[in-house]
Design a protein around this motif. Structure first.
Motif, PDB file in Angstrom:
ATOM      1  N   LYS A  11     -11.268   5.083   9.772  1.00 56.41           N
ATOM      2  CA  LYS A  11     -11.641   5.668  11.068  1.00 56.41           C
ATOM      3  C   LYS A  11     -10.517   5.540  12.090  1.00 56.41           C
ATOM      4  O   LYS A  11     -10.753   5.610  13.291  1.00 56.41           O
ATOM      5  CB  LYS A  11     -12.905   4.986  11.598  1.00 56.41           C
ATOM      6  CG  LYS A  11     -14.112   5.183  10.685  1.00 56.41           C
ATOM      7  CD  LYS A  11     -15.327   4.441  11.230  1.00 56.41           C
ATOM      8  CE  LYS A  11     -16.525   4.616  10.310  1.00 56.41           C
ATOM      9  NZ  LYS A  11     -17.707   3.853  10.775  1.00 56.41           N
ATOM     10  N   ASP A  12      -9.311   5.341  11.584  1.00 57.69           N
ATOM     11  CA  ASP A  12      -8.158   5.183  12.471  1.00 57.69           C
ATOM     12  C   ASP A  12      -7.842   6.530  13.113  1.00 57.69           C
ATOM     13  O   ASP A  12      -7.426   7.462  12.435  1.00 57.69           O
ATOM     14  CB  ASP A  12      -6.951   4.665  11.685  1.00 57.69           C
ATOM     15  CG  ASP A  12      -5.773   4.326  12.587  1.00 57.69           C
ATOM     16  OD1 ASP A  12      -5.737   4.808  13.745  1.00 57.69           O
ATOM     17  OD2 ASP A  12      -4.882   3.581  12.137  1.00 57.69           O
ATOM     18  N   THR A  13      -8.033   6.609  14.400  1.00 55.08           N
ATOM     19  CA  THR A  13      -7.751   7.844  15.120  1.00 55.08           C
ATOM     20  C   THR A  13      -6.595   7.653  16.096  1.00 55.08           C
ATOM     21  O   THR A  13      -6.495   8.359  17.095  1.00 55.08           O
ATOM     22  CB  THR A  13      -8.992   8.325  15.884  1.00 55.08           C
ATOM     23  OG1 THR A  13      -9.412   7.279  16.784  1.00 55.08           O
ATOM     24  CG2 THR A  13     -10.120   8.672  14.930  1.00 55.08           C
ATOM     25  N   PRO A  43      -3.365   8.032  18.030  1.00 56.94           N
ATOM     26  CA  PRO A  43      -2.508   9.213  18.193  1.00 56.94           C
ATOM     27  C   PRO A  43      -1.152   9.002  17.545  1.00 56.94           C
ATOM     28  O   PRO A  43      -0.668   7.870  17.429  1.00 56.94           O
ATOM     29  CB  PRO A  43      -2.379   9.333  19.714  1.00 56.94           C
ATOM     30  CG  PRO A  43      -2.669   7.967  20.231  1.00 56.94           C
ATOM     31  CD  PRO A  43      -3.636   7.342  19.283  1.00 56.94           C
ATOM     32  N   ARG A  44      -0.564  10.077  17.100  1.00 55.62           N
ATOM     33  CA  ARG A  44       0.756  10.000  16.481  1.00 55.62           C
ATOM     34  C   ARG A  44       1.810   9.776  17.561  1.00 55.62           C
ATOM     35  O   ARG A  44       1.660  10.193  18.703  1.00 55.62           O
ATOM     36  CB  ARG A  44       1.068  11.279  15.717  1.00 55.62           C
ATOM     37  CG  ARG A  44       0.115  11.555  14.552  1.00 55.62           C
ATOM     38  CD  ARG A  44       0.255  10.502  13.443  1.00 55.62           C
ATOM     39  NE  ARG A  44      -0.677   9.383  13.623  1.00 55.62           N
ATOM     40  CZ  ARG A  44      -0.715   8.311  12.879  1.00 55.62           C
ATOM     41  NH1 ARG A  44       0.138   8.156  11.899  1.00 55.62           N
ATOM     42  NH2 ARG A  44      -1.581   7.356  13.114  1.00 55.62           N
TER      43      ARG A  44
END
Ligand SMILES: [Zn+2]
Length: 250
Positions: free
Chosen positions: A78-80, A82-83
């Motif tokens: 569930k790692d969201t 941001p890049r």
């Protein structure tokens, strides 16, 4: 009350970790402590501080989240996060214990590895930290001498790099020992790009409270070294300028 004061007294679980206490080969170096060390030269490992605390905090005990005030378990699926928008070499490290989500991000702490004439990789640090009894690498990023940025801990997680500030900061470690050496141009360039990116991601205004050297947080260490630390003000100016310009390129 500043954010440093607010969190300074918090007994975070990962608080005992003062940079690398890792048993890397030839890692034992002589290094002059700061603050209370006076003229005392201490033998320590890597750039760890004089009187470093016991290097055993992780793996975390199962009920740690409750004890620590309700940190939320990190789920890689569930790692969201941001890049970064810049090249970051993914490492995919396996961590030997649970990681927790960092509840807030108020700053970025800059470190050096502390091994002279060494281009230490994130992987090497990772295994050294595991052998130290930790979950794995404590930094979120490692910047190699050629400027390559390697991922350490997942960005959203609580790091293990700055005593009492792990729950609110991101840790960046540059390979080398800047007590004796100077960071490469490529390292400084990558560091600037990464700081610009992280300031954007977390809405940080670059200043002496938000982008700091490890010694600013833990006064018993010289990290990130007497040659890199004085560069931080000009680094902040450059990051501020790039943020104002709104350009991701350097
Ligand atoms: Zn450090």
């Amino acid at each position: 009350m500043s954010w440093k004061e607010r969190i300074g007294g918090r007994i975070g679980a990962l608080l005992l970790l003062v940079c690398l206490l890792a048993p890397l080969p030839a890692a034992a170096v002589r290094h002059r402590g700061t603050a209370n060390s006076g003229q005392t030269t201490v033998r320590t490992r890597l750039h760890s501080s004089k009187n470093a605390p016991p290097p055993v905090v992780e793996p975390l005990v199962p009920d740690f989240s409750a004890w620590s005030g309700g940190l939320v378990l990190y789920d890689p699926a569930k790692d969201t996060a941001p890049r970064e928008g810049i090249p970051v070499e993914e490492t995919g490290f396996f961590f030997t214990g649970p990681l927790f989500l960092r509840p807030v991000t108020r700053g970025i702490v800059i470190h050096h590895v502390g091994v002279p004439a060494g281009d230490t990789s994130a992987e090497r640090i990772h295994w050294a930290h595991i052998s130290n009894g930790w979950n794995g690498i404590g930094y979120h990023y490692v910047i190699r001498q050629d400027g390559t940025i390697e991922r350490g801990r997942p960005l959203p997680t609580v790091g293990a790099h700055a005593y009492a500030f792990n729950e609110s900061t991101v840790g960046i470690c540059l390979s080398g020992s800047f007590e004796w050496e100077f960071p490469s141009y490529a390292q400084l360039e990558s560091l600037t790009e990464l700081l610009v990116s992280l300031c954007r991601i977390y809405g940080l205004k670059p200043n002496a409270d938000t982008i700091t050297g490890h010694r600013d947080m833990n006064f018993d260490t010289a990290c990130p070294g007497r040659n890199l630390y004085p560069m931080l003000p000009s680094l902040l100016e450059e990051v501020s300028s790039l943020l104002r310009e709104g350009s991701p390129e350097r």
